[in-house]
Design an enzyme around this catalytic site. Structure first.
Site, PDB file in Angstrom:
ATOM      1  N   ASP A 172      18.455  -9.827 -40.142  1.00 23.90           N
ATOM      2  CA  ASP A 172      18.477 -11.301 -40.133  1.00 23.90           C
ATOM      3  C   ASP A 172      19.596 -11.948 -40.946  1.00 23.90           C
ATOM      4  O   ASP A 172      19.361 -12.897 -41.706  1.00 23.90           O
ATOM      5  CB  ASP A 172      17.116 -11.840 -40.612  1.00 23.90           C
ATOM      6  CG  ASP A 172      15.962 -11.435 -39.698  1.00 23.90           C
ATOM      7  OD1 ASP A 172      16.205 -10.714 -38.713  1.00 23.90           O
ATOM      8  OD2 ASP A 172      14.815 -11.820 -39.989  1.00 23.90           O
TER       9      ASP A 172
ATOM     10  N   LYS B 235      13.450 -10.747 -32.561  1.00 18.12           N
ATOM     11  CA  LYS B 235      12.029 -10.685 -32.907  1.00 18.12           C
ATOM     12  C   LYS B 235      11.518 -12.077 -33.229  1.00 18.12           C
ATOM     13  O   LYS B 235      12.302 -12.968 -33.577  1.00 18.12           O
ATOM     14  CB  LYS B 235      11.814  -9.739 -34.091  1.00 18.12           C
ATOM     15  CG  LYS B 235      12.556 -10.202 -35.336  1.00 18.12           C
ATOM     16  CD  LYS B 235      12.393  -9.225 -36.462  1.00 18.12           C
ATOM     17  CE  LYS B 235      13.115  -9.685 -37.700  1.00 18.12           C
ATOM     18  NZ  LYS B 235      12.659 -10.982 -38.222  1.00 18.12           N
TER      19      LYS B 235
ATOM     20  N   CYS C 236      11.300 -10.098 -44.243  1.00 16.64           N
ATOM     21  CA  CYS C 236      11.673  -9.248 -43.105  1.00 16.64           C
ATOM     22  C   CYS C 236      12.157  -7.863 -43.518  1.00 16.64           C
ATOM     23  O   CYS C 236      11.875  -6.880 -42.827  1.00 16.64           O
ATOM     24  CB  CYS C 236      12.667  -9.979 -42.221  1.00 16.64           C
ATOM     25  SG  CYS C 236      11.861 -11.369 -41.369  1.00 16.64           S
TER      26      CYS C 236
END
Ligand code: VGL
Ligand code: ZN
Length: 203
Positions: free
Chosen positions: A9, A107, A152
Site C-alpha cells: 500500500d 484488495k 496492512c
C-alpha cells in the site's frame, strides 16, 4: 529458499497530505525502492475501495474516523475515505520506483468487507488468492515493507505465517498509523505469530 518482497500500500492517500496520511510515509519511499532493487521477485499491494466502502466513517452517519464499529464479521475501525478506486489518492506514490514488480494485488474492493491483509479479507474467510499464487510460484519466504506497519503490513505478516510462509517485516521500511495503541498490539501479534522483525541494515 525462494523469497518474494511484498510492498504494501505505498499509495498517495497514505503519504503526508493524503486522506489517511501515515506520519513519515514519504520517508520510506526511497528505503522501499532500495530494498526492492535487491529482490528479483516483488509483489505490490494496492488498497482499492469502492465509494461508500464499509470502512469509511462517511458511510455511517453519526460515526467518526478512528472509531470502531461492530461489522457483521467483527470490530471494524472506521477511516476517512481513502484509496477510492481510480482516484489519485489510490495511485502509487510518485516516487515509488519498482518497475520490475511482477504482480499488483488489489484488495478491499468488496463494499461490505475490509481487507488489511493481502491474503485474507477481514471476514476471515474470503481469500485474495495471494497464498495460492506465491505457493504456485514456489516461494517459501515473504519479506514485507510498506504502509501501515500496524494494519496492512501486520495483518499480511500474520496471515503469511498462517498460510505457511517464513516471514520477515523490515520495520524501518514501514511506518505506522498508531491509533489507540495499535502499533504495540501489532508488534505483539507479529511476535506471537513467529514473524521476524528486521531492520533494512540487516537485510
Ligand atoms: C490501511 C487502514 C485502512 C493500510 C488500509 O494500508 O494499512 N490502513 N486501509
Ligand atoms: Zn483501506
Amino acid at each position: 529458499m525462494r523469497e518474494v518482497l511484498v510492498v504494501v500500500d505505498m499509495q498517495n492517500d497514505f503519504l503526508p497530505g493524503g486522506a489517511l496520511a501515515v506520519r513519515g510515509g514519504d520517508a520510506v519511499v526511497p528505503v522501499v525502492n532500495l530494498l526492492a532493487a535487491r529482490f528479483e521477485h516483488v509483489v505490490l499491494t494496492q488498497d482499492w475501495h469502492p465509494p461508500q466502502h464499509l470502512s469509511f466513517a462517511s458511510s455511517h452517519p453519526g460515526r467518526r474516523a478512528f472509531e470502531t464499529i461492530e461489522a457483521a464479521y467483527g470490530p471494524q475501525v472506521l477511516w476517512p475515505d481513502h484509496c477510492v478506486q481510480g482516484t489519485q489518492g489510490a495511485a502509487f506514490a510518485p516516487g515509488l520506483s519498482i518497475a520490475h514488480a511482477q504482480l499488483v494485488l488489489r484488495k478491499g474492493f468488496r463494499a461490505a468487507i475490509d481487507s488489511y491483509s493481502a491474503f485474507c479479507e477481514a471476514d476471515g474467510t474470503t481469500l485474495t488468492g495471494l497464498a495460492g499464487y506465491l505457493r504456485e510460484r514456489g516461494f517459501g519466504r515473504v519479506v514485507l515493507a510498506g504502509l501501515a506497519t500496524d494494519f496492512c503490513v501486520a495483518w499480511s505478516a500474520v496471515d503469511a505465517r498462517r498460510y505457511g510462509f517464513e516471514v520477515t517485516v523490515v520495520e524501518d521500511a514501514c511506518r505506522a498509523i498508531d491509533t489507540s495503541g495499535s502499533l504495540a498490539a501489532a508488534r505483539r501479534r507479529m511476535n506471537d505469530a513467529g514473524v521476524t522483525l528486521a531492520s533494512f541494515a540487516a537485510m
